[in-house]
Design a protein around this motif. Structure first.
Motif, PDB file in Angstrom:
ATOM      1  N   VAL A 116    -117.621 126.721 -34.654  1.00  0.00           N
ATOM      2  CA  VAL A 116    -117.417 127.617 -35.794  1.00  0.00           C
ATOM      3  C   VAL A 116    -116.719 128.892 -35.319  1.00  0.00           C
ATOM      4  O   VAL A 116    -117.170 129.545 -34.372  1.00  0.00           O
ATOM      5  N   PHE A 117    -115.622 129.243 -35.998  1.00  0.00           N
ATOM      6  CA  PHE A 117    -114.858 130.450 -35.684  1.00  0.00           C
ATOM      7  C   PHE A 117    -114.861 131.350 -36.912  1.00  0.00           C
ATOM      8  O   PHE A 117    -114.598 130.889 -38.024  1.00  0.00           O
ATOM      9  N   GLU A 118    -115.143 132.624 -36.698  1.00  0.00           N
ATOM     10  CA  GLU A 118    -115.060 133.593 -37.781  1.00  0.00           C
ATOM     11  C   GLU A 118    -113.895 134.549 -37.509  1.00  0.00           C
ATOM     12  O   GLU A 118    -113.846 135.196 -36.457  1.00  0.00           O
ATOM     13  N   ALA A 132    -125.759 141.108 -37.033  1.00  0.00           N
ATOM     14  CA  ALA A 132    -126.219 139.738 -36.778  1.00  0.00           C
ATOM     15  C   ALA A 132    -127.122 139.611 -35.556  1.00  0.00           C
ATOM     16  O   ALA A 132    -127.622 138.531 -35.265  1.00  0.00           O
ATOM     17  N   ALA A 133    -127.351 140.715 -34.861  1.00  0.00           N
ATOM     18  CA  ALA A 133    -128.186 140.666 -33.658  1.00  0.00           C
ATOM     19  C   ALA A 133    -129.597 140.181 -33.974  1.00  0.00           C
ATOM     20  O   ALA A 133    -130.279 139.620 -33.107  1.00  0.00           O
ATOM     21  N   GLY A 134    -130.041 140.350 -35.206  1.00  0.00           N
ATOM     22  CA  GLY A 134    -131.384 139.926 -35.575  1.00  0.00           C
ATOM     23  C   GLY A 134    -131.499 138.489 -36.044  1.00  0.00           C
ATOM     24  O   GLY A 134    -132.599 138.034 -36.397  1.00  0.00           O
ATOM     25  N   LEU A 135    -130.393 137.744 -36.060  1.00  0.00           N
ATOM     26  CA  LEU A 135    -130.419 136.353 -36.520  1.00  0.00           C
ATOM     27  C   LEU A 135    -130.698 135.400 -35.363  1.00  0.00           C
ATOM     28  O   LEU A 135    -130.191 135.593 -34.255  1.00  0.00           O
ATOM     29  N   ASP A 136    -131.495 134.381 -35.642  1.00  0.00           N
ATOM     30  CA  ASP A 136    -131.769 133.346 -34.645  1.00  0.00           C
ATOM     31  C   ASP A 136    -130.732 132.235 -34.766  1.00  0.00           C
ATOM     32  O   ASP A 136    -130.238 131.941 -35.850  1.00  0.00           O
ATOM     33  N   GLY A 137    -130.430 131.596 -33.643  1.00  0.00           N
ATOM     34  CA  GLY A 137    -129.499 130.471 -33.658  1.00  0.00           C
ATOM     35  C   GLY A 137    -128.212 130.799 -32.936  1.00  0.00           C
ATOM     36  O   GLY A 137    -128.024 131.890 -32.397  1.00  0.00           O
ATOM     37  N   THR A 138    -127.320 129.821 -32.942  1.00  0.00           N
ATOM     38  CA  THR A 138    -126.054 129.963 -32.230  1.00  0.00           C
ATOM     39  C   THR A 138    -125.037 130.716 -33.081  1.00  0.00           C
ATOM     40  O   THR A 138    -124.703 130.271 -34.182  1.00  0.00           O
ATOM     41  N   PRO A 139    -124.534 131.831 -32.603  1.00  0.00           N
ATOM     42  CA  PRO A 139    -123.546 132.574 -33.388  1.00  0.00           C
ATOM     43  C   PRO A 139    -122.196 131.884 -33.348  1.00  0.00           C
ATOM     44  O   PRO A 139    -121.935 131.047 -32.469  1.00  0.00           O
ATOM     45  N   PRO A 140    -121.299 132.222 -34.275  1.00  0.00           N
ATOM     46  CA  PRO A 140    -119.946 131.673 -34.239  1.00  0.00           C
ATOM     47  C   PRO A 140    -119.141 132.334 -33.134  1.00  0.00           C
ATOM     48  O   PRO A 140    -119.583 133.302 -32.504  1.00  0.00           O
ATOM     49  N   THR A 141    -117.952 131.820 -32.902  1.00  0.00           N
ATOM     50  CA  THR A 141    -116.990 132.505 -32.039  1.00  0.00           C
ATOM     51  C   THR A 141    -116.249 133.515 -32.906  1.00  0.00           C
ATOM     52  O   THR A 141    -115.614 133.145 -33.894  1.00  0.00           O
ATOM     53  N   PHE A 142    -116.341 134.791 -32.544  1.00  0.00           N
ATOM     54  CA  PHE A 142    -115.707 135.842 -33.333  1.00  0.00           C
ATOM     55  C   PHE A 142    -114.258 136.023 -32.887  1.00  0.00           C
ATOM     56  O   PHE A 142    -113.982 136.191 -31.700  1.00  0.00           O
ATOM     57  N   VAL A 143    -113.347 135.992 -33.851  1.00  0.00           N
ATOM     58  CA  VAL A 143    -111.915 136.123 -33.574  1.00  0.00           C
ATOM     59  C   VAL A 143    -111.395 137.334 -34.342  1.00  0.00           C
ATOM     60  O   VAL A 143    -111.082 137.244 -35.538  1.00  0.00           O
ATOM     61  N   ALA A 155    -104.175 133.813 -32.067  1.00  0.00           N
ATOM     62  CA  ALA A 155    -105.490 134.445 -31.932  1.00  0.00           C
ATOM     63  C   ALA A 155    -106.592 133.401 -31.866  1.00  0.00           C
ATOM     64  O   ALA A 155    -107.512 133.496 -31.041  1.00  0.00           O
ATOM     65  N   LEU A 156    -106.510 132.389 -32.707  1.00  0.00           N
ATOM     66  CA  LEU A 156    -107.514 131.327 -32.680  1.00  0.00           C
ATOM     67  C   LEU A 156    -107.459 130.538 -31.375  1.00  0.00           C
ATOM     68  O   LEU A 156    -108.491 130.252 -30.754  1.00  0.00           O
ATOM     69  N   ALA A 157    -106.256 130.197 -30.948  1.00  0.00           N
ATOM     70  CA  ALA A 157    -106.106 129.419 -29.711  1.00  0.00           C
ATOM     71  C   ALA A 157    -106.674 130.176 -28.518  1.00  0.00           C
ATOM     72  O   ALA A 157    -107.295 129.579 -27.615  1.00  0.00           O
ATOM     73  N   ALA A 158    -106.511 131.492 -28.502  1.00  0.00           N
ATOM     74  CA  ALA A 158    -107.026 132.302 -27.392  1.00  0.00           C
ATOM     75  C   ALA A 158    -108.539 132.289 -27.332  1.00  0.00           C
ATOM     76  O   ALA A 158    -109.126 132.586 -26.279  1.00  0.00           O
ATOM     77  N   HIS A 159    -109.179 131.920 -28.446  1.00  0.00           N
ATOM     78  CA  HIS A 159    -110.645 131.880 -28.486  1.00  0.00           C
ATOM     79  C   HIS A 159    -111.190 130.455 -28.509  1.00  0.00           C
ATOM     80  O   HIS A 159    -112.373 130.245 -28.792  1.00  0.00           O
ATOM     81  N   GLY A 160    -110.326 129.475 -28.227  1.00  0.00           N
ATOM     82  CA  GLY A 160    -110.822 128.114 -28.056  1.00  0.00           C
ATOM     83  C   GLY A 160    -110.566 127.145 -29.180  1.00  0.00           C
ATOM     84  O   GLY A 160    -110.926 125.958 -29.075  1.00  0.00           O
ATOM     85  N   HIS A 161    -109.923 127.588 -30.273  1.00  0.00           N
ATOM     86  CA  HIS A 161    -109.605 126.657 -31.360  1.00  0.00           C
ATOM     87  C   HIS A 161    -108.518 125.694 -30.904  1.00  0.00           C
ATOM     88  O   HIS A 161    -107.552 126.096 -30.266  1.00  0.00           O
ATOM     89  N   ARG A 162    -108.675 124.419 -31.253  1.00  0.00           N
ATOM     90  CA  ARG A 162    -107.719 123.393 -30.839  1.00  0.00           C
ATOM     91  C   ARG A 162    -106.940 122.905 -32.066  1.00  0.00           C
ATOM     92  O   ARG A 162    -107.502 122.289 -32.977  1.00  0.00           O
ATOM     93  N   ALA A 163    -105.646 123.191 -32.068  1.00  0.00           N
ATOM     94  CA  ALA A 163    -104.810 122.859 -33.221  1.00  0.00           C
ATOM     95  C   ALA A 163    -104.665 121.371 -33.444  1.00  0.00           C
ATOM     96  O   ALA A 163    -104.351 120.931 -34.556  1.00  0.00           O
TER      97      ALA A 163
END
Length: 290
Positions: A116-118, A132-143, A155-163
């Motif tokens: 998940v990318f935001e 979001a520091a108070g939320l439990d669980g896996t956070p998204p990748t922030f872009v 920008a997405l590719a630099a954070h791991g998104h695969r086209a």
């Protein structure tokens, strides 16, 4: 494109609407347990009034109450329509454009194992990460993306998104705040990262004089409390007919498979529809990339 450097105030209003509706409106179909956590203590006050059905006494508080109540009425059908589309079109990647205070990465079990990318402007995203520091669980990748300067695919590719991998795209609550040229430019960047099998979910606004008038009235009412309306700094810049939006998507290789108004969604959920004119012009479409 010039945009405010401060964190989005509409993102807070939308989150307040979800928090007010959680467990109260359409229980079993709508839920957002992340929303209240993502709000600051002062932002929760009006949410509590709406949840309790306690109409406050002062004029300023009454305006805040009505604003949150209206947001809740809109957010339930909008969220349900988008969540259902995400479940119906699973992809290995999910990108949320203009994520604001979205909580899907934490609250949707269907996203377990999904990358998940935001994507959002830097100021709003910094604010979101703190909240979001108070939320439990896996956070998204922030872009973080400055849409006036940065290119979305890079920008997405630099954070791991695969086209080359299919992606579900959520474009919620953003299109009206962009010019038509900016919408087209975002589509061009989006399609560059859309492998065959990708899905696009778009929330947009169709033309309506009543909606424009309602926003002007909201600005005047807020001004009457001595404050500046959120709509003054984050105005609508474009509306689209379903035909125009479908044509734009078709030019970028996307075929619309569903397009319905929030009013239709609300009626399907058997919601009490007190703001039919507003819901009639808010729309959610789903499109597939062949």
């Amino acid at each position: 494109m010039s945009r405010p450097v401060a964190a989005s105030r509409t993102a807070v209003m939308v989150c307040q609407g979800r928090a007010a509706a959680d467990g109260v409106i359409a229980p079993g179909r709508f839920a957002d347990p992340t929303a209240m956590t993502l709000l600051r203590p002062d932002e929760r006050e009006a949410v509590g009034w709406v949840r309790d059905g306690a109409v406050p006494g002062t004029w300023r508080q009454r305006i805040d109450y009505e604003t949150v109540r209206a947001a809740a009425a809109t957010m339930v059908p909008r969220t349900v329509a988008i969540d259902d589309a995400v479940r119906a079109h699973p992809c290995p990647q999910l990108v949320i454009l203009g994520a604001g205070l979205d909580g899907r990465a934490w609250r949707m079990p269907e996203l377990a194992g999904v990358a998940v990318f935001e994507v959002d402007q830097p100021a709003t995203q910094r604010d979101k990460r703190d909240r979001a520091a108070g939320l439990d669980g896996t956070p998204p990748t922030f872009v973080p993306v400055d849409f006036g300067r940065d290119r979305l695919p890079e920008a997405l590719a630099a954070h791991g998104h695969r086209a080359e991998v299919p992606t579900t795209w959520i474009w919620e609550g953003v299109v009206p705040y962009l010019t038509r040229a900016e919408v087209a430019a975002t589509m061009a960047g989006l399609v560059a990262g859309s492998a065959p099998g990708s899905c696009l979910i778009v929330n947009y606004q169709s033309p309506a004089a009543v909606a424009t008038g309602g926003r002007v009235l909201a600005r005047l009412l807020t001004a009457s409390t001595g404050r500046r309306s959120v709509w003054a700094t984050e105005p609508w810049r474009s509306t689209w007919t379903p035909a125009a939006m479908a044509a734009l998507l078709a030019r970028h290789g996307y075929r619309v498979t569903r397009d319905e108004s929030l009013l239709d969604v609300g009626r399907r959920l058997a919601l009490p529809v007190g703001r039919a004119s507003s819901l009639r012009h808010g729309r959610v479409l789903v499109a597939d990339r062949a």
